[in-house]
Design an enzyme around this catalytic site. Sequence first.
Site, mmCIF file in Angstrom:
data_model
loop_
_atom_site.group_PDB
_atom_site.id
_atom_site.type_symbol
_atom_site.label_atom_id
_atom_site.label_comp_id
_atom_site.label_asym_id
_atom_site.label_seq_id
_atom_site.Cartn_x
_atom_site.Cartn_y
_atom_site.Cartn_z
ATOM 1 N N ASP A 11 0.867 -1.183 0.000
ATOM 2 C CA ASP A 11 0.000 0.000 0.000
ATOM 3 C C ASP A 11 0.898 1.225 0.000
ATOM 4 O OD1 ASP A 11 -2.090 1.737 0.118
ATOM 5 O OD2 ASP A 11 -2.934 0.979 1.998
ATOM 6 N N ASP A 105 -2.661 2.271 -6.200
ATOM 7 C CA ASP A 105 -1.596 2.289 -5.195
ATOM 8 C C ASP A 105 -1.608 1.096 -4.255
ATOM 9 O OD1 ASP A 105 -3.993 3.021 -4.028
ATOM 10 O OD2 ASP A 105 -3.080 4.394 -2.605
ATOM 11 N N GLU A 106 -2.277 0.028 -4.634
ATOM 12 C CA GLU A 106 -2.457 -1.077 -3.696
ATOM 13 C C GLU A 106 -2.572 -2.393 -4.455
ATOM 14 O OE1 GLU A 106 -5.570 -2.130 -0.045
ATOM 15 O OE2 GLU A 106 -5.962 -0.442 -1.391
#
Length: 486
Positions: A11, A105-106
């Site tokens: 993350d 983003d993860e």
Amino acid sequence: MRSAPTILHLDMDAFYASAEQAAKPSLRGKPVVVGGLGPRGVVATASYEARRFGVHSAMPMAQARRLAPNAAYLVPRFALYRTVSDQVMELLGRLSPLVEPLSLDEAFVDLEAGGTADDTASALVIGEQLREAIEAVTGLSGSVGLAGSKMLAKIASEEAKPDGILLIEPGTERELLAPMPVRTLPGVGPATADHLRRAGMTTVNDLAEAGEAELVRLLGKAHGGALHRMASGQDDRPVVSERDAKSVSVEDTFDTDLHDRVRVRSEVERLADRCVQRLRAASRSGRTVVLKVRRYDFSTLTRSETLRGPTDDPTVVREAAARLLESVDTTGGVRLLGVGVTGLADFTQEDLFAQAADERTAAELALNAEPAADAGTEEEQARHEEPEQESAEQLAARRWPAGHDVRHGAYGHGWVQGSGVGRVTVRFEEPESAPGRVRTFRIDDPELQPADPLPLVRDPADYSSWPASLPKSRSGPVSSGGESRP
């Protein structure tokens, strides 16, 4: 559940805001808030400096400004974020063929499937190496969680934030989860948490001790059973390499309600074009066009039309969305519009390219056949057809969004700090420069033009052979067994 912590969850830390700070030297170490800047805008991401003032994601922007009046407020630059995301996902893809992106983003990574880790020691090494590689290639930091299941890996990465790594040793799950609030578990939102609180359950341990039968009684068979398994640390969901999107959509919330029917239609057509751009970027097509309208009183209406086959033709989608709009009453005003396409496929039905032309021809024939006796006076027609005009300030804000890139013929690359009263203020700096100077120009200055984002790292380290030849792990917040040291 696995016997080794070989599921990794990455993350990125305050992704949008961190990317803006990396791109803008003058904002490093300062509060930054990214999101919609209009009266109805919401916070997309806040930097850790802004979070100290209580600003957080999904907060109304007006509230954020009250909490942190001196923060930098910027409009998102998704072109930059997607570029950085692609760099990160490419690094993850070297670790395993099983990478499951959840957002820009993860992502989850199955290290065991890639043969890069098979026990606690090797998982920790690869997690640290990944963080170092991401920082070297993008200039940003990410937090890593390692565990024997997806649920626990995600919990671990959250506990490790910011810029940390946490490994949960298999066998310690119950001990780690027990004191955590029920909201920690996936699928427990505010309403469910409140329902459980009224039943006397506030921690994960309370759920585990309540038993499956009690949770099924409170929440239903599916939800209650799944929640009891998670509270016991059980999660057998595999990492899936491709999460097939079911739809593609775009929407806009307007600063002031739209009342003019022509303006509403033009916005629908603009959104349809943006939706098709996303379809084509994903190499997809779709069969069903969906229109979403949120009216002045917050009532939300959706209309859909299924075509003869999948298409990525902007004209077809635009005209279908316009037809759907005809069935919606927008008299009181419109605060949000959205256009989406569902029923996705990886091919296009070629005969649909002729559909729009056929419908236009039919419309023209019908128009020519109808008398114009009820058309009204020229003044009435003009009043009906004239769309609502945006103010000069709105036009300036649309052309020069705060935070977006510009280039000046004399001063080079910079970014917009703000605009108003016929002026635009620009700070001239680049990601690897010192904080730059601020200059102000007329909004129509011919020397000033919008520009593309610059790379965050001018000359990233060569990681072409990674992970085999990555340098030794850096020192940082590393822990295992359920404790994190931020």
